[in-house]
Scaffold this motif. Structure first.
Motif, PDB file in Angstrom:
ATOM      1  N   GLU A   1       0.809  -1.217   0.000  1.00  0.00           N
ATOM      2  CA  GLU A   1       0.000   0.000   0.000  1.00  0.00           C
ATOM      3  C   GLU A   1       0.848   1.276   0.000  1.00  0.00           C
ATOM      4  O   GLU A   1       0.338   2.338  -0.300  1.00  0.00           O
ATOM      5  N   SER A   2       2.100   1.201   0.376  1.00  0.00           N
ATOM      6  CA  SER A   2       3.066   2.305   0.347  1.00  0.00           C
ATOM      7  C   SER A   2       4.163   2.086   1.379  1.00  0.00           C
ATOM      8  O   SER A   2       4.998   1.236   1.179  1.00  0.00           O
ATOM      9  N   HIS A   3       4.166   2.832   2.530  1.00  0.00           N
ATOM     10  CA  HIS A   3       5.249   2.641   3.496  1.00  0.00           C
ATOM     11  C   HIS A   3       4.904   3.154   4.899  1.00  0.00           C
ATOM     12  O   HIS A   3       3.996   3.958   5.074  1.00  0.00           O
ATOM     13  N   ILE A   4       5.693   2.664   5.863  1.00  0.00           N
ATOM     14  CA  ILE A   4       5.731   3.230   7.216  1.00  0.00           C
ATOM     15  C   ILE A   4       7.201   3.428   7.527  1.00  0.00           C
ATOM     16  O   ILE A   4       8.012   2.522   7.307  1.00  0.00           O
ATOM     17  N   SER A   5       7.545   4.610   8.026  1.00  0.00           N
ATOM     18  CA  SER A   5       8.931   4.835   8.431  1.00  0.00           C
ATOM     19  C   SER A   5       8.967   5.450   9.825  1.00  0.00           C
ATOM     20  O   SER A   5       8.035   6.137  10.234  1.00  0.00           O
TER      21      SER A   5
END
Length: 149
Positions: free
Chosen positions: A62-66
């Protein structure tokens, strides 16, 4: 253009030094957040800085977590960006808060891809008349002063 994704940026203040400097703990928190928020983990990458701090990235379908941690400041910068309707970035943030236990947070919610109406896309120019009026008034005072002599 319609909204493509939801992007939450979260500043977490007052977190424990030990928690923010523990790579395995942060990795576990992020993986739990991914599962609880109905997201799909593609890859996980991280780097532990010396003497303290870390950066961790969960690459998602779905994209990212940082997360970027600054243990000496008790601060974590969290970024959750998701596309699609089935994931819940707000749930991921709630899970991360439960792990990192910040004393205070600041969350910014950004709708990615949403330009609003066409008129919203045009630059807005703001002109203040007061400074121009002050210049004109000052000029008039100088001329009056010179005439008086």
């Amino acid at each position: 253009m319609k909204v493509i994704g939801k992007h939450l940026t979260v500043d977490m203040y007052g977190c424990s030094f030990e928690v923010l400097d523990d790579l395995e703990f942060v990795k576990n928190a992020m993986i739990t957040a991914v599962k609880e928020a109905n997201m799909t983990l593609l890859d996980f990458s991280s780097y532990k800085f010396e003497p303290q701090g870390l950066t961790a990235l969960a690459l998602l379908a779905e994209s990212h977590i940082s997360i970027h941690t600054y243990p000496e400041l008790g601060y974590a910068a969290v970024d959750v960006f998701t596309c699609g309707d089935h994931s819940r970035p707000d749930k991921a943030v709630a899970v991360l808060k439960s792990f990192l236990k910040p004393e205070k947070t600041k969350t910014t919610n950004i709708k990615r891809g949403d330009f609003g109406a066409e008129k919203d896309m045009k630059p807005k120019v703001s002109v203040s008349i007061a400074p121009l009026r002050r210049v004109r008034n000052t000029g008039a005072k100088v001329l009056n002063f010179l005439r008086a002599k």
